[in-house]
Scaffold this motif. Structure first.
Motif, PDB file in Angstrom:
ATOM      1  N   PRO A   6      16.990   5.001   7.922  1.00 13.15           N
ATOM      2  CA  PRO A   6      16.127   5.257   6.762  1.00 13.15           C
ATOM      3  C   PRO A   6      16.534   4.410   5.561  1.00 13.15           C
ATOM      4  O   PRO A   6      17.717   4.135   5.353  1.00 13.15           O
ATOM      5  CB  PRO A   6      16.312   6.743   6.483  1.00 13.15           C
ATOM      6  N   GLY A   7      15.520   3.978   4.821  1.00 15.33           N
ATOM      7  CA  GLY A   7      15.763   3.218   3.603  1.00 15.33           C
ATOM      8  C   GLY A   7      16.110   1.761   3.824  1.00 15.33           C
ATOM      9  O   GLY A   7      16.415   1.062   2.867  1.00 15.33           O
ATOM     10  N   ARG A   8      16.069   1.308   5.063  1.00 14.70           N
ATOM     11  CA  ARG A   8      16.454  -0.070   5.368  1.00 14.70           C
ATOM     12  C   ARG A   8      15.273  -0.839   5.967  1.00 14.70           C
ATOM     13  O   ARG A   8      14.999  -0.735   7.153  1.00 14.70           O
ATOM     14  CB  ARG A   8      17.617  -0.080   6.352  1.00 14.70           C
ATOM     15  N   PRO A   9      14.549  -1.610   5.140  1.00 18.33           N
ATOM     16  CA  PRO A   9      13.448  -2.418   5.668  1.00 18.33           C
ATOM     17  C   PRO A   9      13.968  -3.450   6.666  1.00 18.33           C
ATOM     18  O   PRO A   9      14.973  -4.118   6.423  1.00 18.33           O
ATOM     19  CB  PRO A   9      12.879  -3.115   4.425  1.00 18.33           C
ATOM     20  N   MET A  42       9.332  -3.114   7.996  1.00 20.71           N
ATOM     21  CA  MET A  42       8.915  -1.729   8.150  1.00 20.71           C
ATOM     22  C   MET A  42      10.146  -0.838   7.998  1.00 20.71           C
ATOM     23  O   MET A  42      11.248  -1.226   8.391  1.00 20.71           O
ATOM     24  CB  MET A  42       8.326  -1.611   9.557  1.00 20.71           C
ATOM     25  N   TRP A  43       9.960   0.332   7.420  1.00 20.10           N
ATOM     26  CA  TRP A  43      11.044   1.306   7.313  1.00 20.10           C
ATOM     27  C   TRP A  43      10.482   2.672   7.006  1.00 20.10           C
ATOM     28  O   TRP A  43       9.303   2.835   6.732  1.00 20.10           O
ATOM     29  CB  TRP A  43      12.054   0.878   6.251  1.00 20.10           C
ATOM     30  N   ARG A  80       6.802   2.838   5.951  1.00 19.09           N
ATOM     31  CA  ARG A  80       6.489   1.980   4.811  1.00 19.09           C
ATOM     32  C   ARG A  80       6.554   0.517   5.237  1.00 19.09           C
ATOM     33  O   ARG A  80       7.180   0.192   6.237  1.00 19.09           O
ATOM     34  CB  ARG A  80       7.473   2.253   3.675  1.00 19.09           C
ATOM     35  N   PHE A  81       5.904  -0.344   4.435  1.00 14.35           N
ATOM     36  CA  PHE A  81       5.864  -1.776   4.731  1.00 14.35           C
ATOM     37  C   PHE A  81       6.182  -2.621   3.506  1.00 14.35           C
ATOM     38  O   PHE A  81       5.843  -2.249   2.382  1.00 14.35           O
ATOM     39  CB  PHE A  81       4.440  -2.211   5.126  1.00 14.35           C
ATOM     40  N   HIS A  82       6.777  -3.777   3.763  1.00 12.80           N
ATOM     41  CA  HIS A  82       6.765  -4.918   2.842  1.00 12.80           C
ATOM     42  C   HIS A  82       5.964  -5.980   3.571  1.00 12.80           C
ATOM     43  O   HIS A  82       6.213  -6.226   4.752  1.00 12.80           O
ATOM     44  CB  HIS A  82       8.161  -5.495   2.593  1.00 12.80           C
ATOM     45  N   ASP A  83       4.988  -6.603   2.895  1.00 16.23           N
ATOM     46  CA  ASP A  83       4.317  -7.715   3.558  1.00 16.23           C
ATOM     47  C   ASP A  83       5.218  -8.939   3.475  1.00 16.23           C
ATOM     48  O   ASP A  83       6.236  -8.943   2.788  1.00 16.23           O
ATOM     49  CB  ASP A  83       2.918  -7.961   3.010  1.00 16.23           C
ATOM     50  N   SER A 117       0.812  -1.230   0.000  1.00 15.91           N
ATOM     51  CA  SER A 117       0.000   0.000   0.000  1.00 15.91           C
ATOM     52  C   SER A 117       0.844   1.278   0.000  1.00 15.91           C
ATOM     53  O   SER A 117       0.733   2.107   0.898  1.00 15.91           O
ATOM     54  CB  SER A 117      -0.952   0.002   1.199  1.00 15.91           C
ATOM     55  N   PRO A 118       1.675   1.457  -1.018  1.00 18.81           N
ATOM     56  CA  PRO A 118       2.533   2.643  -1.043  1.00 18.81           C
ATOM     57  C   PRO A 118       1.754   3.957  -1.045  1.00 18.81           C
ATOM     58  O   PRO A 118       2.276   4.977  -0.583  1.00 18.81           O
ATOM     59  CB  PRO A 118       3.345   2.478  -2.332  1.00 18.81           C
ATOM     60  N   HIS A 119       0.513   3.925  -1.514  1.00 18.64           N
ATOM     61  CA  HIS A 119      -0.300   5.149  -1.532  1.00 18.64           C
ATOM     62  C   HIS A 119      -0.632   5.642  -0.120  1.00 18.64           C
ATOM     63  O   HIS A 119      -1.012   6.791   0.051  1.00 18.64           O
ATOM     64  CB  HIS A 119      -1.592   4.904  -2.323  1.00 18.64           C
ATOM     65  N   ASN A 120      -0.467   4.800   0.896  1.00 20.93           N
ATOM     66  CA  ASN A 120      -0.737   5.211   2.279  1.00 20.93           C
ATOM     67  C   ASN A 120       0.473   5.829   2.968  1.00 20.93           C
ATOM     68  O   ASN A 120       0.356   6.325   4.081  1.00 20.93           O
ATOM     69  CB  ASN A 120      -1.235   4.027   3.109  1.00 20.93           C
TER      70      ASN A 120
END
Length: 119
Positions: free
Chosen positions: A38-41, A94-95, A80-83, A5-8
């Protein structure tokens, strides 16, 4: 990798700062922890270890901010998330991006809060 959901994800620094101002102390602690990399999931347990939290606290904190996030921010979030299907670890990750992290650091500084983890 595909982001969940990058739009969120918030990208406006003012919106990130407003979220930081409105959220709980625990959520601010999580945001501070995310802003250190930052930038590191990272999977939740890795983030919890870095912050010094017990396991599953992130899930609890995210659940606690759910209503405010939807009521006041239309479901948008300053991270941000990766499932699990799309994450390198096979777990939710999360990152924050660099802009989100900078907005959190600026918001913390303007609130005159103590520095976040590892600063």
């Amino acid at each position: 990798m595909s982001e969940h959901s990058p739009h969120n994800a918030m990208d406006d620094p003012g919106e990130v700062a407003h979220f930081y101002d409105r959220c709980s102390d625990l959520m601010r602690e999580l945001l501070d922890g995310l802003a250190t990399a930052p930038g590191r999931p990272r999977p939740f347990p890795e983030i919890e270890d870095a912050i010094g939290w017990p396991r599953r606290r992130i899930a609890s904190v995210l659940g606690g901010v759910f209503r405010m996030r939807h009521r006041e921010f239309g479901g948008r979030r300053p991270y941000r998330f990766h499932d699990a299907r799309h994450a390198a670890s096979g777990r939710w990750e999360m990152w924050m991006d660099a802009g989100q992290a900078e907005a959190v650091r600026a918001a913390r500084s303007s609130m005159r809060l103590p520095h976040g983890p590892s600063e």
